[in-house]
Design a protein around this motif. Structure first.
Motif, mmCIF file in Angstrom:
data_model
loop_
_atom_site.group_PDB
_atom_site.id
_atom_site.type_symbol
_atom_site.label_atom_id
_atom_site.label_comp_id
_atom_site.label_asym_id
_atom_site.label_seq_id
_atom_site.Cartn_x
_atom_site.Cartn_y
_atom_site.Cartn_z
ATOM 1 N N SER A 1 0.829 -1.211 0.000
ATOM 2 C CA SER A 1 0.000 0.000 0.000
ATOM 3 C C SER A 1 0.860 1.255 0.000
ATOM 4 O O SER A 1 2.044 1.219 0.343
ATOM 5 N N ALA B 1 -9.139 7.134 -0.354
ATOM 6 C CA ALA B 1 -7.884 6.508 0.081
ATOM 7 C C ALA B 1 -7.849 6.386 1.596
ATOM 8 O O ALA B 1 -7.438 5.350 2.141
ATOM 9 N N SER C 1 -3.441 8.807 -3.656
ATOM 10 C CA SER C 1 -3.384 8.350 -2.267
ATOM 11 C C SER C 1 -2.158 8.870 -1.538
ATOM 12 O O SER C 1 -2.202 9.100 -0.320
ATOM 13 N N TYR C 2 -1.069 9.064 -2.248
ATOM 14 C CA TYR C 2 0.180 9.494 -1.622
ATOM 15 C C TYR C 2 0.085 10.922 -1.059
ATOM 16 O O TYR C 2 0.958 11.345 -0.311
ATOM 17 N N ARG D 1 -2.813 3.926 -5.403
ATOM 18 C CA ARG D 1 -3.265 4.895 -6.407
ATOM 19 C C ARG D 1 -2.529 6.222 -6.234
ATOM 20 O O ARG D 1 -2.193 6.613 -5.115
ATOM 21 N N VAL E 1 -2.383 11.966 0.898
ATOM 22 C CA VAL E 1 -3.269 11.958 2.065
ATOM 23 C C VAL E 1 -2.692 12.776 3.214
ATOM 24 O O VAL E 1 -3.413 13.530 3.885
ATOM 25 N N ASN F 1 -10.195 3.682 2.799
ATOM 26 C CA ASN F 1 -9.610 2.343 2.623
ATOM 27 C C ASN F 1 -8.699 1.991 3.791
ATOM 28 O O ASN F 1 -8.720 0.870 4.308
ATOM 29 N N ASP G 1 -11.218 11.533 -3.953
ATOM 30 C CA ASP G 1 -10.228 10.458 -4.066
ATOM 31 C C ASP G 1 -9.374 10.352 -2.808
ATOM 32 O O ASP G 1 -8.989 9.257 -2.395
ATOM 33 N N LEU G 2 -9.065 11.497 -2.198
ATOM 34 C CA LEU G 2 -8.272 11.490 -0.970
ATOM 35 C C LEU G 2 -9.075 10.875 0.185
ATOM 36 O O LEU G 2 -8.531 10.111 0.992
#
Length: 563
Positions: free
Chosen positions: A89, A217, A143-144, A140, A146, A220, A213-214
């Motif tokens: 991840s 992430a 995600s980085y 994704r 966040v 998840n 999208d954030l």
């Protein structure tokens, strides 16, 4: 009756096929995870600009233990990261990177990490189950970011939220009035408010969706955290079980918002129409701002959960890294100064040469070209970082000190800044001296000190710097061609080690083994011949060398010749 039986049979066949494919997919994933564990990761290009976001967002400038950019690049730590990384991840990759750049001086945290690594080494089924869960978080691109999102939640909120509450209230009043009064004006009022709300929803939807999208992430990560809370092993479930109530609170609105967001990609026309109609009630915007408020309220817990997931990933990667090495150990970390390695090597090498090395003070390592000096001192520095970050050393046994690591090795010109090689070099050395002068215990690793200037000034400037560091709270490891430094410094405070080679007729053979003492030989001219330079060049070089040696003898000492 026959049609019913056929229909039931068709449904059963479809369901059986679906479940069988699901079983095969899960088995394939498990086989891949088991096969990759304990093997050297395949080479790939990493986007370190994304991976290092968590490090940049959370680091404390000047904090003891930070690995600065110069040291990181000198030691090729990007390659070390790639050699260790087995994360499933984005949270794991970012946590591993930050851990390698932030040495841990907290013994209890190192012991807690070791318990996790030991669990991952010993329980294959438990480990693969955790990895399969972590795969659901994914890597994704968005995600980085966040951690950047969490660090600035207020700027991500939708402005003037009172407008959405007002429009929402007006819509409910319009619906109620139209149902109560059943008058054309009530219906008109309802129609106008509905259209206004639809337009507001359509206008603000793009800005709102750029941040979904954030949240997805983050959802998840939190969803997997909730699943990990149910793990029977306390070493795994601890931090997640402690924060279950917060997880439930955060996930409820996130699930609603993300569910609606996913339905936008549906091909069903009626589904899309329904989304826009319900969008007129502006629930999405209200809930989005509520999510951000909840995250801000529980921000410290969210970071703990992110770190908890990241640490599990680090533990899996460290366990796999250990198994993939030809030799490894769990280091003994001591407060007092000194390092002691048995069969140490550089983990980046596929066919390493093992060396024993003990040091309680400073040392100068001499040796001829390509004899292994630079590789060795890199190995010493890398192993100190690995000991203090992932509790692992590439050695048979290791005893290391709790120390910061600073290097001055691969210095380059900076044409854009207008700085020469020598200026860059003295700035590199200056930063080491400044840290040591603060009283922090440092292992300083220097390769070819002050090679950017002439021979005479280099020798005396280098000796002055090294003499200054003699009584400081540090360990200095210097690799140098300059045997003259040893004469000026003496061997009382700087232990002498060397690398050497065996010269044969057509080649120079290196054993890459470290020896106690001083290297008295040089191979630069011999290497010219081995690499096929014209014979005349080799003969002239040997002639010039003999002339220099004769002058040196006549002068009586190296110092006299230099002055």
């Amino acid at each position: 009756m026959e049609l019913i039986i056929l229909a039931i049979g068709a449904v059963f066949a479809i369901l059986s096929g679906y479940l069988y494919n699901l079983y095969l997919r899960r088995k394939r994933i498990q086989d891949i995870l088991l096969r990759r564990f304990g093997t050297k990761p395949e080479y790939k290009e990493y986007d370190f600009d994304r991976i290092k976001i968590l490090w940049e967002e959370t680091r404390v400038t000047g904090c003891p233990g930070n690995i600065d950019d110069i040291t990181w690049n000198d030691l090729e730590m990007d390659k070390v990261f790639a050699r260790i990384n087995g994360c499933c991840s984005f949270a794991g990759e970012q946590y591993l990177y930050r851990s390698l750049r932030t040495l841990c001086f907290d013994r209890s945290k190192r012991e807690a990490l070791e318990r996790k690594i030991s669990y991952m080494e010993s329980d294959r089924e438990g480990r693969t189950d955790i990895q399969k869960k972590l795969l659901c978080i994914g890597k994704r691109e968005n995600s980085y970011h966040v951690s950047s999102f969490l660090n600035d939640l207020d700027s991500f909120k939708l402005d003037r939220s009172w407008i959405y509450y007002t429009l929402q209230l007006l819509l409910f009043l319009a619906i109620a009035s139209s149902m109560i009064f059943r008058h054309i004006y009530a219906y008109a009022f309802l129609g106008i408010i509905f259209l206004v709300n639809m337009n507001v929803y359509a206008l603000m939807k793009n800005r709102y969706e750029t941040n979904i999208d954030l949240i997805t992430a983050l959802q998840n990560v939190l969803t997997i955290s909730r699943k990990l809370a149910g793990n029977k092993e306390p070493v795994v479930s601890g931090i997640f079980k402690e924060n279950l109530s917060v997880l439930h609170k955060l996930l409820k609105p996130m699930s609603f918002v993300n569910g609606r967001h996913q339905r936008e990609y549906s091909a069903d026309f009626m589904e899309l129409c329904g989304m826009y109609v319900t969008g007129a009630f502006l629930f999405d915007f209200v809930l989005y701002n509520r999510i951000l408020s909840d995250l801000k309220e529980h921000l410290s817990v969210v970071y703990e959960l992110l770190d908890g997931v990241g640490e599990l990933e680090l533990a899996v990667s460290a366990a796999s890294f250990r198994k993939s090495l030809p030799l490894y150990c769990v280091p003994k970390i001591c407060k007092e100064g000194g390092i002691c390695y048995e069969e140490m090597y550089n983990p980046l090498l596929d066919k390493p040469v093992y060396n024993d090395f003990s040091l309680n003070g400073h040392c100068i390592i001499t040796g001829s070209n390509a004899s292994g000096k630079s590789t060795f001192i890199k190995a010493a520095a890398i192993n100190e970082i690995l000991a203090m970050s992932i509790h692992t050393c590439a050695a048979k046994t290791a005893r290391v000190s709790e120390a910061e690591v600073y290097t001055s090795m691969a210095v380059r010109d900076d044409l854009l800044a207008g700085e020469s090689y020598f200026v860059r070099e003295i700035k590199s050395l200056q930063r080491i001296i400044e840290v040591i002068d603060q009283g922090r215990f440092v292992i300083a690793v220097i390769d070819e000190i002050l090679r950017g200037t002439n021979n005479r000034e280099r020798i005396f400037a280098s000796s002055a710097i090294l003499k200054y560091l003699e009584d400081k709270n540090c360990m200095v490891i210097v690799a140098s061609h300059d045997v003259e430094l040893i004469d000026l410094l003496g061997s009382e405070r700087y232990a002498n080690y060397f690398f050497c080679e065996q010269a044969e007729e057509e080649e120079v053979i290196f054993d890459y083994k470290i020896h106690l003492g001083i290297c008295e030989q040089s191979n630069a001219i011999k290497l010219l011949g081995c690499f096929g330079f014209p014979e005349r060049i080799v003969e002239d070089a040997n002639g010039y060398l003999r002339e220099y040696q004769d002058k040196e003898k006549n002068a009586g000492s190296v110092c006299g010749l230099l002055f």
